[in-house]
Motif scaffolding. Structure first.
Motif, PDB file in Angstrom:
ATOM      1  N   ARG A  15       0.835  -1.205   0.000  1.00  6.54           N
ATOM      2  CA  ARG A  15       0.000   0.000   0.000  1.00  6.54           C
ATOM      3  C   ARG A  15       0.868   1.252   0.000  1.00  6.54           C
ATOM      4  NH1 ARG A  15      -5.063   1.659   1.225  1.00  6.54           N
ATOM      5  NH2 ARG A  15      -5.725  -0.472   1.694  1.00  6.54           N
ATOM      6  N   LEU A  16       1.919   1.278   0.831  1.00  4.42           N
ATOM      7  CA  LEU A  16       2.812   2.427   0.893  1.00  4.42           C
ATOM      8  C   LEU A  16       3.473   2.693  -0.457  1.00  4.42           C
ATOM      9  CD1 LEU A  16       4.587   1.847   4.331  1.00  4.42           C
ATOM     10  CD2 LEU A  16       2.926   3.626   3.769  1.00  4.42           C
ATOM     11  N   ILE A  17       3.891   1.626  -1.119  1.00  6.53           N
ATOM     12  CA  ILE A  17       4.536   1.758  -2.431  1.00  6.53           C
ATOM     13  C   ILE A  17       3.555   2.349  -3.430  1.00  6.53           C
ATOM     14  CG2 ILE A  17       5.501   0.469  -4.375  1.00  6.53           C
ATOM     15  CD1 ILE A  17       6.585  -1.532  -2.223  1.00  6.53           C
ATOM     16  N   TYR A  18       2.333   1.795  -3.475  1.00  6.55           N
ATOM     17  CA  TYR A  18       1.330   2.276  -4.419  1.00  6.55           C
ATOM     18  C   TYR A  18       0.999   3.740  -4.160  1.00  6.55           C
ATOM     19  CZ  TYR A  18      -2.986   2.894  -6.957  1.00  6.55           C
ATOM     20  OH  TYR A  18      -3.944   3.387  -7.798  1.00  6.55           O
ATOM     21  N   ALA A  59       6.800   2.602 -17.591  1.00  4.69           N
ATOM     22  CA  ALA A  59       6.958   3.392 -18.815  1.00  4.69           C
ATOM     23  C   ALA A  59       8.247   4.181 -18.693  1.00  4.69           C
ATOM     24  CB  ALA A  59       5.778   4.325 -19.021  1.00  4.69           C
ATOM     25  N   ASP A  60       9.138   3.987 -19.669  1.00  6.19           N
ATOM     26  CA  ASP A  60      10.433   4.682 -19.656  1.00  6.19           C
ATOM     27  C   ASP A  60      11.177   4.448 -18.345  1.00  6.19           C
ATOM     28  OD1 ASP A  60       9.950   5.745 -22.199  1.00  6.19           O
ATOM     29  OD2 ASP A  60       8.843   7.431 -21.348  1.00  6.19           O
ATOM     30  N   ASP A  61      11.174   3.195 -17.878  1.00  4.87           N
ATOM     31  CA  ASP A  61      11.888   2.785 -16.658  1.00  4.87           C
ATOM     32  C   ASP A  61      11.338   3.433 -15.395  1.00  4.87           C
ATOM     33  OD1 ASP A  61      13.661   1.145 -18.111  1.00  4.87           O
ATOM     34  OD2 ASP A  61      14.916   2.872 -18.588  1.00  4.87           O
ATOM     35  N   LYS A  62      10.116   3.980 -15.458  1.00  5.47           N
ATOM     36  CA  LYS A  62       9.487   4.556 -14.275  1.00  5.47           C
ATOM     37  C   LYS A  62       8.175   3.832 -13.984  1.00  5.47           C
ATOM     38  CE  LYS A  62      11.465   9.193 -14.495  1.00  5.47           C
ATOM     39  NZ  LYS A  62      11.177  10.657 -14.511  1.00  5.47           N
ATOM     40  N   LEU A  63       7.818   3.812 -12.727  1.00  6.86           N
ATOM     41  CA  LEU A  63       6.583   3.174 -12.288  1.00  6.86           C
ATOM     42  C   LEU A  63       5.485   4.224 -12.177  1.00  6.86           C
ATOM     43  CD1 LEU A  63       8.193   1.095  -9.409  1.00  6.86           C
ATOM     44  CD2 LEU A  63       7.642   0.268 -11.698  1.00  6.86           C
ATOM     45  N   LEU A  64       4.293   3.904 -12.653  1.00  8.86           N
ATOM     46  CA  LEU A  64       3.175   4.816 -12.553  1.00  8.86           C
ATOM     47  C   LEU A  64       1.885   4.042 -12.380  1.00  8.86           C
ATOM     48  CD1 LEU A  64       2.241   6.153 -16.066  1.00  8.86           C
ATOM     49  CD2 LEU A  64       4.184   4.651 -15.740  1.00  8.86           C
ATOM     50  N   VAL A  65       0.867   4.751 -11.892  1.00 13.41           N
ATOM     51  CA  VAL A  65      -0.432   4.127 -11.666  1.00 13.41           C
ATOM     52  C   VAL A  65      -1.002   3.631 -12.979  1.00 13.41           C
ATOM     53  CG1 VAL A  65      -2.818   4.616 -11.021  1.00 13.41           C
ATOM     54  CG2 VAL A  65      -0.955   5.447  -9.595  1.00 13.41           C
ATOM     55  N   SER A  66      -1.568   2.437 -12.941  1.00 12.71           N
ATOM     56  CA  SER A  66      -2.158   1.851 -14.146  1.00 12.71           C
ATOM     57  C   SER A  66      -3.669   1.968 -14.080  1.00 12.71           C
ATOM     58  CB  SER A  66      -1.766   0.370 -14.258  1.00 12.71           C
ATOM     59  OG  SER A  66      -2.402  -0.237 -15.357  1.00 12.71           O
ATOM     60  N   ILE A  67      -4.242   2.635 -15.064  1.00 14.15           N
ATOM     61  CA  ILE A  67      -5.696   2.713 -15.194  1.00 14.15           C
ATOM     62  C   ILE A  67      -6.048   2.272 -16.603  1.00 14.15           C
ATOM     63  CG2 ILE A  67      -7.715   4.205 -15.148  1.00 14.15           C
ATOM     64  CD1 ILE A  67      -6.320   6.000 -13.204  1.00 14.15           C
ATOM     65  N   GLU A  68      -6.855   1.220 -16.708  1.00 14.52           N
ATOM     66  CA  GLU A  68      -7.215   0.699 -18.019  1.00 14.52           C
ATOM     67  C   GLU A  68      -7.951   1.770 -18.810  1.00 14.52           C
ATOM     68  OE1 GLU A  68      -9.391  -2.869 -17.583  1.00 14.52           O
ATOM     69  OE2 GLU A  68      -7.871  -3.870 -16.357  1.00 14.52           O
ATOM     70  N   ALA A  69      -7.357   2.167 -19.934  1.00 14.63           N
ATOM     71  CA  ALA A  69      -7.942   3.292 -20.655  1.00 14.63           C
ATOM     72  C   ALA A  69      -7.951   3.105 -22.166  1.00 14.63           C
ATOM     73  CB  ALA A  69      -7.176   4.569 -20.303  1.00 14.63           C
ATOM     74  N   GLY A  70      -7.501   1.969 -22.638  1.00 14.05           N
ATOM     75  CA  GLY A  70      -7.541   1.734 -24.067  1.00 14.05           C
ATOM     76  C   GLY A  70      -6.326   2.288 -24.790  1.00 14.05           C
ATOM     77  N   ALA A  71      -6.348   2.143 -26.090  1.00 17.90           N
ATOM     78  CA  ALA A  71      -5.186   2.475 -26.905  1.00 17.90           C
ATOM     79  C   ALA A  71      -5.316   3.846 -27.566  1.00 17.90           C
ATOM     80  CB  ALA A  71      -4.999   1.400 -27.979  1.00 17.90           C
ATOM     81  N   HIS A 120      -0.647  22.307  -9.406  1.00 17.77           N
ATOM     82  CA  HIS A 120      -0.151  22.358  -8.033  1.00 17.77           C
ATOM     83  C   HIS A 120       0.359  20.993  -7.580  1.00 17.77           C
ATOM     84  CE1 HIS A 120       0.147  23.313  -3.779  1.00 17.77           C
ATOM     85  NE2 HIS A 120      -0.643  22.280  -3.519  1.00 17.77           N
ATOM     86  N   GLU A 121      -0.423  19.951  -7.871  1.00 15.12           N
ATOM     87  CA  GLU A 121      -0.053  18.610  -7.421  1.00 15.12           C
ATOM     88  C   GLU A 121       1.049  17.994  -8.275  1.00 15.12           C
ATOM     89  OE1 GLU A 121      -3.587  16.261  -7.393  1.00 15.12           O
ATOM     90  OE2 GLU A 121      -4.428  17.262  -5.634  1.00 15.12           O
ATOM     91  N   GLU A 122       1.155  18.444  -9.526  1.00 13.39           N
ATOM     92  CA  GLU A 122       2.112  17.906 -10.495  1.00 13.39           C
ATOM     93  C   GLU A 122       1.883  16.415 -10.750  1.00 13.39           C
ATOM     94  OE1 GLU A 122       5.999  18.950  -9.072  1.00 13.39           O
ATOM     95  OE2 GLU A 122       5.822  21.006  -9.815  1.00 13.39           O
ATOM     96  N   VAL A 123       0.629  15.997 -10.652  1.00  9.62           N
ATOM     97  CA  VAL A 123       0.243  14.611 -10.907  1.00  9.62           C
ATOM     98  C   VAL A 123      -1.042  14.621 -11.731  1.00  9.62           C
ATOM     99  CG1 VAL A 123      -0.474  12.416  -9.896  1.00  9.62           C
ATOM    100  CG2 VAL A 123       1.280  13.790  -8.752  1.00  9.62           C
ATOM    101  N   LEU A 124      -1.073  13.854 -12.819  1.00 10.25           N
ATOM    102  CA  LEU A 124      -2.270  13.812 -13.648  1.00 10.25           C
ATOM    103  C   LEU A 124      -3.315  12.833 -13.117  1.00 10.25           C
ATOM    104  CD1 LEU A 124      -1.108  14.004 -17.378  1.00 10.25           C
ATOM    105  CD2 LEU A 124      -2.153  15.778 -15.962  1.00 10.25           C
ATOM    106  N   LEU A 125      -2.951  11.561 -13.051  1.00 14.54           N
ATOM    107  CA  LEU A 125      -3.921  10.529 -12.717  1.00 14.54           C
ATOM    108  C   LEU A 125      -4.003  10.306 -11.217  1.00 14.54           C
ATOM    109  CD1 LEU A 125      -3.135   7.905 -15.491  1.00 14.54           C
ATOM    110  CD2 LEU A 125      -4.547   9.965 -15.602  1.00 14.54           C
ATOM    111  N   ARG A 126      -5.208  10.090 -10.740  1.00 15.13           N
ATOM    112  CA  ARG A 126      -5.441   9.740  -9.350  1.00 15.13           C
ATOM    113  C   ARG A 126      -6.274   8.470  -9.301  1.00 15.13           C
ATOM    114  NH1 ARG A 126      -2.033  11.837  -5.727  1.00 15.13           N
ATOM    115  NH2 ARG A 126      -2.053  14.114  -5.627  1.00 15.13           N
ATOM    116  N   HIS A 127      -5.967   7.623  -8.343  1.00 13.66           N
ATOM    117  CA  HIS A 127      -6.715   6.379  -8.213  1.00 13.66           C
ATOM    118  C   HIS A 127      -6.492   5.876  -6.800  1.00 13.66           C
ATOM    119  CE1 HIS A 127      -7.234   1.895  -9.576  1.00 13.66           C
ATOM    120  NE2 HIS A 127      -8.205   2.319  -8.802  1.00 13.66           N
ATOM    121  N   ASN A 128      -7.250   6.424  -5.856  1.00 13.15           N
ATOM    122  CA  ASN A 128      -7.102   6.012  -4.469  1.00 13.15           C
ATOM    123  C   ASN A 128      -8.471   5.921  -3.810  1.00 13.15           C
ATOM    124  OD1 ASN A 128      -7.823   8.717  -3.644  1.00 13.15           O
ATOM    125  ND2 ASN A 128      -5.717   9.329  -4.063  1.00 13.15           N
TER     126      ASN A 128
END
Length: 243
Positions: A15-18, A59-71, A120-128
């Motif tokens: 959970r902490l990692i996510y 993506a590009d050697d970085k970890l990011l939240v995965s949200i199924e969104a299609g191609a 402000h947050e410098e983050v696009l996707l949220r999923h919590n």
């Protein structure tokens, strides 16, 4: 299945990692190891489990939240080639710029607040447990020219609803970009269990009202003098569509 249904971690370190990845947008495994008080020997294991459960991706050697969104989808209209795809963290600056440009042109109050939040947050996707936030962008020559954004509070009584904003910069209007963005956003919302999508615009933004009405949105209510721009009071038009 609603997005929140996937948030089952099975281990506090997981959970902490996510949550660290979710709040920072994109991070490297080394950053996780350096920053979090997580057993280094278990870090790779937890990352592997999160990837297996489609909660994070690489993506590009970085970890990011995965949200199924299609191609990615490609379109052409009167000599304008554009693509519509899920937004990526590196789109943040261009996306904020596009939203602010449209907001300034058409007095898009909600859109302007969205730009302020992600800038402000410098983050696009949220999923919590509190919020889900998704963006799709339209790009011409890799430049963001339009967006559709959905935001939903993870509250049981509002879990069937999501707020949507959509816009295209003036230079690229009239090529179907807004319609394709709207369709993509609503398609994603329906696939993720949302039943009602809503939006609010100032009554002076007649273009936005007519655009949504042309796509079967309905005016649910009007709040008189809800906005104050300078010394002028403007009504808020509350609109929605059921999926």
């Amino acid at each position: 299945m609603k997005l929140s249904d996937k948030l089952e971690f099975g281990h506090e370190d997981r959970r902490l990692i996510y949550e660290y990845i979710e709040s920072h947008g994109a991070v490297t495994p080394k950053e996780l190891e350096r920053t979090l008080r997580v057993d280094p020997s278990g870090l790779k294991h937890h990352i592997a489990i999160l990837k297996r459960d489609d909660l994070i991706e690489v993506a590009d050697d970085k970890l990011l939240v995965s949200i199924e969104a299609g191609a990615e989808e490609e379109f052409t209209d009167e000599g304008v080639d554009y693509i519509i795809r899920p937004a990526r963290q590196e789109d943040l600056t261009g996306l904020v710029g596009a939203i602010r440009q449209v907001s300034e042109e058409k007095t898009y109050i909600v859109g302007e607040s969205v730009a302020d939040v992600i800038d402000h947050e410098e983050v696009l996707l949220r999923h919590n447990e509190l919020e889900s936030r998704m963006f799709f962008v339209a790009c011409v020559n890799r430049e963001v020219v339009g967006w559709v954004h959905l935001s939903a509070p993870e509250l049981e009584k509002l879990g069937h609803t999501a707020e949507l904003t959509v816009g295209v910069i003036d230079e690229y209007r009239g090529h179907g970009i807004g319609s394709h963005l709207l369709h993509r956003g609503l398609e994603w919302a329906k696939e993720n269990g949302f039943e009602k999508i809503y939006n609010s615009v100032p009554s002076t933004n007649t273009d936005a009202i007519q655009f949504l009405e042309s796509h079967d949105w309905e005016i649910e209510a009007t709040r008189a003098k809800h906005y104050k721009l300078g010394t002028t009071y403007i009504d808020e038009v509350m609109m929605a569509v059921r999926l």
